[in-house]
Enzyme design. Structure first.
Site, PDB file in Angstrom:
ATOM      1  N   ASP A  10     -61.403 -23.548 -20.145  1.00  0.00           N
ATOM      2  CA  ASP A  10     -61.598 -22.930 -18.925  1.00  0.00           C
ATOM      3  C   ASP A  10     -62.540 -21.633 -19.225  1.00  0.00           C
ATOM      4  OD1 ASP A  10     -59.968 -24.751 -18.151  1.00  0.00           O
ATOM      5  OD2 ASP A  10     -58.354 -23.597 -17.361  1.00  0.00           O
ATOM      6  N   ASP A  52     -61.154 -25.594 -14.282  1.00  0.00           N
ATOM      7  CA  ASP A  52     -60.311 -25.711 -13.352  1.00  0.00           C
ATOM      8  C   ASP A  52     -61.371 -26.069 -12.117  1.00  0.00           C
ATOM      9  OD1 ASP A  52     -57.886 -24.843 -14.056  1.00  0.00           O
ATOM     10  OD2 ASP A  52     -57.712 -22.993 -13.030  1.00  0.00           O
ATOM     11  N   HIS A  54     -60.790 -26.713  -8.557  1.00  0.00           N
ATOM     12  CA  HIS A  54     -59.922 -26.773  -7.270  1.00  0.00           C
ATOM     13  C   HIS A  54     -60.708 -27.111  -5.957  1.00  0.00           C
ATOM     14  CE1 HIS A  54     -56.593 -25.124  -9.932  1.00  0.00           C
ATOM     15  NE2 HIS A  54     -57.191 -23.998  -9.933  1.00  0.00           N
ATOM     16  N   SER A  60     -52.164 -24.245  -5.990  1.00  0.00           N
ATOM     17  CA  SER A  60     -51.699 -22.961  -6.645  1.00  0.00           C
ATOM     18  C   SER A  60     -52.228 -21.615  -5.962  1.00  0.00           C
ATOM     19  CB  SER A  60     -52.669 -23.028  -8.007  1.00  0.00           C
ATOM     20  OG  SER A  60     -53.841 -22.940  -7.963  1.00  0.00           O
ATOM     21  N   HIS A  71     -59.427 -19.405  -6.787  1.00  0.00           N
ATOM     22  CA  HIS A  71     -60.473 -19.140  -8.047  1.00  0.00           C
ATOM     23  C   HIS A  71     -60.769 -20.432  -8.396  1.00  0.00           C
ATOM     24  CE1 HIS A  71     -56.337 -20.514  -9.696  1.00  0.00           C
ATOM     25  NE2 HIS A  71     -56.933 -20.944 -10.647  1.00  0.00           N
ATOM     26  N   LYS A  94     -59.992 -30.454 -14.081  1.00  0.00           N
ATOM     27  CA  LYS A  94     -58.476 -30.509 -13.889  1.00  0.00           C
ATOM     28  C   LYS A  94     -58.171 -29.870 -12.622  1.00  0.00           C
ATOM     29  CE  LYS A  94     -57.676 -26.974 -17.121  1.00  0.00           C
ATOM     30  NZ  LYS A  94     -57.159 -25.757 -16.390  1.00  0.00           N
ATOM     31  N   GLU A 101     -50.921 -29.095  -9.375  1.00  0.00           N
ATOM     32  CA  GLU A 101     -51.431 -28.212 -10.249  1.00  0.00           C
ATOM     33  C   GLU A 101     -51.468 -28.926 -11.594  1.00  0.00           C
ATOM     34  OE1 GLU A 101     -53.070 -25.741 -11.104  1.00  0.00           O
ATOM     35  OE2 GLU A 101     -52.016 -24.094 -10.676  1.00  0.00           O
ATOM     36  N   ALA A 129     -56.656 -19.144 -20.549  1.00  0.00           N
ATOM     37  CA  ALA A 129     -55.971 -18.307 -20.882  1.00  0.00           C
ATOM     38  C   ALA A 129     -54.892 -18.486 -21.899  1.00  0.00           C
ATOM     39  CB  ALA A 129     -54.957 -17.234 -19.992  1.00  0.00           C
ATOM     40  N   CYS A 133     -53.297 -22.160 -19.771  1.00  0.00           N
ATOM     41  CA  CYS A 133     -54.095 -23.274 -19.804  1.00  0.00           C
ATOM     42  C   CYS A 133     -54.303 -23.480 -21.348  1.00  0.00           C
ATOM     43  CB  CYS A 133     -55.581 -23.329 -19.051  1.00  0.00           C
ATOM     44  SG  CYS A 133     -55.051 -23.254 -17.302  1.00  0.00           S
TER      45      CYS A 133
END
Length: 181
Positions: A10, A52, A54, A60, A71, A94, A101, A129, A133
């Site tokens: 990420d 990510d 999304h 989320s 985000h 993902k 999520e 982080a 993740c």
């Protein structure tokens, strides 16, 4: 070396200072992550980057009752990578479904299968982080039977206490913590 993969977790614009969901000091590890990418690529390792990815109405997000601001929305500048990935890097997206999520790069993806197909036995993990993740990806790597190493000089967490707790949990789960460069 054949049999190993570097998983870059990420490293996206929205997780850097100034982004929608910044990891404090996340930008400070970019040079180190780039060095690991070069080092592992030179050794013939598979380079994997999770992201990510999304949909605009992801569960989320606060608008849907989740804990996070919007985000890493698919196709936006915030979802772009901030590290130098080789053209042949494997990109794992993902949390792509609106109602599911996923913190781990293994959750809801074919990452484990692809790693096995390519003969990977050892994975090295870096990114952000640490307590979210990175942690989830490392735990799932162990659960999937991979010898797992966390590159501690190329990770960054949000909260030092939570990051320390996550590192203890990872060590207890069988993740090897070290710095290779």
């Amino acid at each position: 070396m054949p049999g190993e993969a570097l998983i870059v977790v990420d490293m996206q614009r929205d997780f850097m200072p100034g982004g929608a969901l910044p990891v404090p000091g996340g930008d400070k590890i970019i040079p180190r992550v780039n060095r690991y990418i070069e080092e592992f690529r030179g050794r013939g390792a598979l380079i994997v980057a999770t992201r990510d990815w999304h949909p605009p109405d992801h569960i989320s997000f606060k608008e849907r009752g989740g804990p996070w601001p919007r985000h890493c929305v698919q196709g936006t500048a915030g979802a772009e990578f901030v590290v130098k990935l080789p053209k042949d890097a494997l990109i794992i997206s993902k949390a792509t479904e609106p109602d599911k999520e996923a913190y781990s790069g293994f959750e809801g993806t074919n990452l484990a299968e692809v790693l096995r197909e390519k003969g990977v036995e050892r994975v090295y993990i870096c990114g952000v982080a640490t307590e979210y993740c990175v942690r989830a990806t490392a735990l799932d790597a162990v659960k999937n039977g991979f010898e797992t190493y966390l590159l501690c000089d190329a990770i960054k967490g949000i909260n030092p206490q939570d990051e320390e707790r996550a590192l203890k949990e990872l060590r207890s789960a069988g993740v090897n913590l070290f710095s290779a460069l």
